[in-house]
Design an enzyme around this catalytic site. Structure first.
Site, short mmCIF file in Angstrom:
data_model
loop_
_atom_site.label_atom_id
_atom_site.label_comp_id
_atom_site.label_asym_id
_atom_site.label_seq_id
_atom_site.Cartn_x
_atom_site.Cartn_y
_atom_site.Cartn_z
N ASN A 81 -43.27 -70.44 -35.95
CA ASN A 81 -44.19 -69.58 -35.19
C ASN A 81 -43.61 -69.22 -33.81
O ASN A 81 -43.66 -68.07 -33.39
CB ASN A 81 -45.52 -70.32 -35.05
CG ASN A 81 -46.64 -69.44 -34.54
OD1 ASN A 81 -46.64 -68.23 -34.76
ND2 ASN A 81 -47.59 -70.04 -33.86
N GLU A 131 -38.42 -80.32 -37.40
CA GLU A 131 -39.70 -80.38 -38.14
C GLU A 131 -39.54 -81.33 -39.32
O GLU A 131 -38.49 -81.34 -39.96
CB GLU A 131 -40.04 -78.94 -38.60
CG GLU A 131 -41.10 -78.80 -39.68
CD GLU A 131 -42.48 -79.33 -39.27
OE1 GLU A 131 -42.96 -79.00 -38.18
OE2 GLU A 131 -43.06 -80.09 -40.06
N ASP A 156 -44.91 -78.95 -29.88
CA ASP A 156 -46.25 -78.59 -30.36
C ASP A 156 -46.67 -79.64 -31.39
O ASP A 156 -46.76 -79.36 -32.58
CB ASP A 156 -46.17 -77.18 -30.98
CG ASP A 156 -47.52 -76.68 -31.47
OD1 ASP A 156 -48.55 -77.33 -31.17
OD2 ASP A 156 -47.55 -75.64 -32.16
N CYS A 176 -52.98 -79.93 -29.24
CA CYS A 176 -54.31 -79.69 -29.82
C CYS A 176 -55.23 -80.87 -29.55
O CYS A 176 -56.27 -81.00 -30.18
CB CYS A 176 -54.20 -79.37 -31.31
SG CYS A 176 -53.32 -80.62 -32.23
C1 SAM Z 1 -49.43 -78.47 -34.60
S1 SAM Z 1 -48.25 -78.16 -35.81
C2 SAM Z 1 -47.23 -76.99 -35.01
C3 SAM Z 1 -46.38 -76.12 -35.87
C4 SAM Z 1 -45.79 -74.86 -35.20
N1 SAM Z 1 -45.32 -75.08 -33.87
C5 SAM Z 1 -46.78 -73.70 -35.25
O1 SAM Z 1 -47.20 -73.19 -34.21
O2 SAM Z 1 -47.12 -73.26 -36.34
C6 SAM Z 1 -47.37 -79.65 -35.81
C7 SAM Z 1 -46.18 -79.70 -36.72
O3 SAM Z 1 -45.52 -80.95 -36.51
C8 SAM Z 1 -45.02 -81.43 -37.74
N2 SAM Z 1 -44.80 -82.88 -37.54
C9 SAM Z 1 -45.72 -83.89 -37.63
N3 SAM Z 1 -45.15 -85.06 -37.28
C10 SAM Z 1 -43.86 -84.79 -36.94
C11 SAM Z 1 -42.78 -85.58 -36.46
N4 SAM Z 1 -42.90 -86.89 -36.26
N5 SAM Z 1 -41.60 -84.98 -36.21
C12 SAM Z 1 -41.45 -83.64 -36.40
N6 SAM Z 1 -42.43 -82.83 -36.85
C13 SAM Z 1 -43.64 -83.40 -37.12
C14 SAM Z 1 -46.07 -81.01 -38.75
O4 SAM Z 1 -45.53 -80.93 -40.05
C15 SAM Z 1 -46.49 -79.62 -38.21
O5 SAM Z 1 -45.70 -78.62 -38.78
#
Ligand code: SAM
Length: 418
Positions: free
Chosen positions: A291, A307, A350, A376
């Site tokens: 995104n 990710e 994020d 969030c």
């Molecule tokens: C709030 S979303 C944000 C995604 C992106 N920035 C967006 O705006 O669509 C959080 C993301 O973090 C990933 N995630 C969760 N734990 C994680 C970790 N320990 N390391 C890396 N990514 C992680 C999730 O799969 C998810 O895609």
């Protein structure tokens, strides 16, 4: 009534004072303790029954409400039963004021009273939700009741953006009666009349029947793709199981994270790009399907995008190749705290609600002098900002985003400089 008289089941009247982020409202018990409740608005007088007793606070359920002068009429017939949208009876202006206040207070607590706290972003559209996660148990499709695992059957959810209401009816028709259970995610393609369905099945025995239901679902015009996942069975995808979303029209797999408020998501991207002006190489953590990644790369910025979701990283790789941006975008499939070392000037993160505690020492060790943190959960954001402040970072900017109206949750962007 003193503290010794108050036990689980004790009833008393109180006046609701203010909303609390997370979806509750707050009042004061006869012994002076704070009481957290749901389903009432500031100014309401409620009969409350205590459900939990702690040293410093109580939890209670609302038995009866005498409406105060500032109450909004709830717009959903499942209000009070369904656990979603607990702030419906609170006027939206009061909701935003509560978000503003909580964010400003948590920043002030960090002893940085000079921080620029920009006014909360909001949008008045009522059917704002472009993705939703429902629970299915074979006989019902719906959401959990507040604070419980009791399923509330939902036929109509007024906050869903088109075509999700139609998709919900179709999913109910095809899944109710199939003897399985799990979660069902519906995501709308931006500006289109269709979307994707993703099912996480918990009962291996109903895998065949659920696959058949999925096959019928993708024949409907409002479902252009579907994915079925079940531990111990192959993942099945049908049709085109992605949606092009966000300001950059990035393909999001049906199973991957998507911002629920698409207008808000576009405003967030603009804000983040603004605060990353001049960046040359950004370490992006929790990158999802890209995104922010493609917005940065489109501005000629190098991005190392980390990710854990393999499906999201797979799509990002293909998208970087089809946009001929491979020289700028480096997708990395890893947990955030294991990001590869590099010459980064900025970090963008994020994380999910749990925040980024594990990744902060690694972020601190990079040579970056700027952090843009999209959150969030204001509570974990405040915790992580405190760590950064204690380690020599200053907070330069904070803005809340009302991306989940009526839920009591809020998104925020914070910018830190070394
Ligand atoms: C709030 S979303 C944000 C995604 C992106 N920035 C967006 O705006 O669509 C959080 C993301 O973090 C990933 N995630 C969760 N734990 C994680 C970790 N320990 N390391 C890396 N990514 C992680 C999730 O799969 C998810 O895609």
């Amino acid at each position: 009534m003193n503290s010794a008289d108050i036990q689980i089941g004790t009833c008393f009247d109180l006046t609701v004072e203010r909303p609390a982020l997370g979806g509750d409202v707050i009042g004061t018990a006869p012994d002076g303790r704070i009481v957290f409740l749901r389903g009432a608005a500031p100014g309401d007088v409620v009969s409350a029954k205590v459900t939990a007793v702690k040293k410093k606070f109580l939890r209670a359920e609302v038995l009866q409400v005498t409406p105060g002068p500032d109450r909004s009429e709830p717009f959903c017939s499942s209000f009070g039963e369904c656990g979603g949208c607990p702030w419906q009876s609170i006027p939206q202006e009061t909701q935003r004021h509560a978000i503003d206040n909580t964010i400003s207070r948590s920043i002030l607590r960090l002893a940085q009273p000079d921080v620029e706290v920009a006014p909360t972003w909001f949008d008045d559209r009522s059917d704002w939700r472009s993705t939703t996660r429902l629970r299915w148990n074979g006989a019902q499709v719906g959401y959990f009741a507040s604070g419980s695992h009791r399923l509330v059957d939902i036929e109509i959810c007024p906050i869903l953006a088109p075509p999700l209401p139609r998709m919900l009816s179709t999913v109910r028709r095809e899944l109710i009666g199939v003897d399985g259970q799990g979660t069902v995610r519906l995501t709308a393609e931006h500006g289109e009349d269709s979307g994707t369905v993703s099912i996480e099945l918990e009962s291996v025995e109903s895998y065949q029947d659920t696959s058949k239901a999925l096959r019928r679902l993708v024949l409907e015009p409002e479902v252009h793709g579907a994915t079925l996942r079940c531990l111990g069975r192959p993942t099945v995808s049908m049709g085109e199981p992605t949606n092009r979303l966000g300001s950059e029209q990035v393909p999001h797999p049906a199973t991957a994270f998507v911002q629920a408020h698409q207008t808000g998501s576009r405003a967030l991207v603009i804000d983040v790009m603004d605060h990353l002006k001049g960046a040359r190489h950004v370490l992006e953590l929790y990158a999802g399907s890209g995104n922010f990644t493609f917005a940065l790369a489109g501005r000629d910025v190098r991005v190392t995008a980390v990710e854990v979701d393999k499906a999201a990283i797979g799509r990002m790789k293909r998208e970087a190749s089809s946009r001929k941006l491979e020289h700028l975008v480096t997708p990395v499939s890893a947990p955030a705290h294991k990001a590869p070392p590099g010459e980064y000037d900025s970090v963008l993160l994020d994380p999910p609600r749990a925040g980024a505690k594990e990744a902060l020492p690694m972020i601190h060790r990079t040579g970056a002098n700027r952090i843009v943190y999209v959150s969030c959960d204001p509570a974990t954001l405040a915790r992580d900002l405190r760590w950064l402040v204690e380690n020599g970072w200053g907070i330069a900017y904070v803005r809340a985003y009302d991306l989940f109206p009526h839920s009591g949750h809020a998104e925020a962007v914070a910018v830190c400089r070394r």
